[in-house]
Design a protein around this motif. Structure first.
Motif, mmCIF file in Angstrom:
data_model
loop_
_atom_site.group_PDB
_atom_site.id
_atom_site.type_symbol
_atom_site.label_atom_id
_atom_site.label_comp_id
_atom_site.label_asym_id
_atom_site.label_seq_id
_atom_site.Cartn_x
_atom_site.Cartn_y
_atom_site.Cartn_z
ATOM 1 N N PRO A 1 -51.353 45.980 49.376
ATOM 2 C CA PRO A 1 -51.168 45.552 50.826
ATOM 3 C C PRO A 1 -52.014 46.718 51.602
ATOM 4 N N PRO A 2 -52.034 45.985 52.850
ATOM 5 C CA PRO A 2 -52.592 46.269 53.767
ATOM 6 C C PRO A 2 -51.506 47.845 54.609
ATOM 7 N N ARG A 3 -51.630 49.289 54.679
ATOM 8 C CA ARG A 3 -50.225 49.708 55.155
ATOM 9 C C ARG A 3 -49.765 49.354 56.541
ATOM 10 N N SER A 4 -48.878 49.479 56.993
ATOM 11 C CA SER A 4 -48.061 49.373 58.131
ATOM 12 C C SER A 4 -48.996 51.212 58.739
ATOM 13 N N ARG A 5 -48.442 50.550 60.643
ATOM 14 C CA ARG A 5 -48.910 51.549 61.327
ATOM 15 C C ARG A 5 -47.850 53.160 60.843
ATOM 16 N N TYR A 6 -46.812 52.103 60.636
ATOM 17 C CA TYR A 6 -46.078 52.896 60.931
ATOM 18 C C TYR A 6 -45.576 53.785 58.790
ATOM 19 N N ASP A 7 -46.285 53.168 58.156
ATOM 20 C CA ASP A 7 -46.749 54.004 57.067
ATOM 21 C C ASP A 7 -47.384 55.384 57.324
ATOM 22 N N ARG A 8 -48.687 54.615 58.153
ATOM 23 C CA ARG A 8 -49.632 55.333 58.695
ATOM 24 C C ARG A 8 -48.958 56.828 58.824
ATOM 25 N N ARG A 9 -48.433 56.704 60.090
ATOM 26 C CA ARG A 9 -47.474 58.019 60.680
ATOM 27 C C ARG A 9 -47.213 58.645 59.765
ATOM 28 N N LEU A 10 -46.215 58.154 58.709
ATOM 29 C CA LEU A 10 -45.285 59.203 57.947
ATOM 30 C C LEU A 10 -46.522 59.934 56.946
ATOM 31 N N ALA A 11 -46.778 58.851 56.285
ATOM 32 C CA ALA A 11 -48.374 60.108 55.599
ATOM 33 C C ALA A 11 -49.235 61.102 56.516
#
Length: 135
Positions: A112-122
């Motif tokens: 599933p596409p990652r959310s902006r929150y997940d990308r920022r956390l990464a």
């Protein structure tokens, strides 16, 4: 080993202090202690009964196997007749089934596409790891 075939009543003798408690079955309905007389066990009768059950099961299995084989043969013949009468429709149906399986497999493998929150956390984790490596 011989079995004790007699039973004693708790009421007639009464309980006496200091005597060991017998190891047996206590029946509270009849107020008796002891092993009830058991019917004699005949191994030959039991084995013949089990053999008869096994034969019945084998016969039922043979009938069920014949029924399944007959149904499978009918399905194969019907499928062959349908393919001979309607080759293009059959080919389209097979292609639709294969396409559905392909879509299902592709959908199960895609993430599933990652959310902006997940990308920022990464990104923060990567920054932390780089900072840790420097020191």
């Amino acid at each position: 080993m011989a079995r004790k075939k007699e039973t004693t009543s708790l009421i007639s003798e009464g309980a006496k202090l200091g005597e060991p408690v017998p190891r047996a079955i206590v029946d509270i309905n009849t107020a008796s202690v002891g092993v009830q007389p058991q019917p004699e066990f005949n191994v030959q009768e039991e084995l013949s009964f089990l053999r008869n059950q096994l034969e019945n099961i084998k016969q039922q299995l043979a009938v069920a196997t014949g029924t399944v084989k007959g149904g499978a043969r009918r399905a194969v013949k019907q499928t062959q007749a349908t393919v001979k009468l309607h080759p293009i429709s059959s080919l389209m149906a097979v292609a639709a089934v294969v396409g559905a399986f392909a879509i299902a497999i592709t959908a199960s493998r895609s993430t599933p596409p990652r959310s902006r929150y997940d990308r920022r956390l990464a990104d923060l984790r990567d920054l932390y790891e780089r900072a840790r490596d420097r020191f």
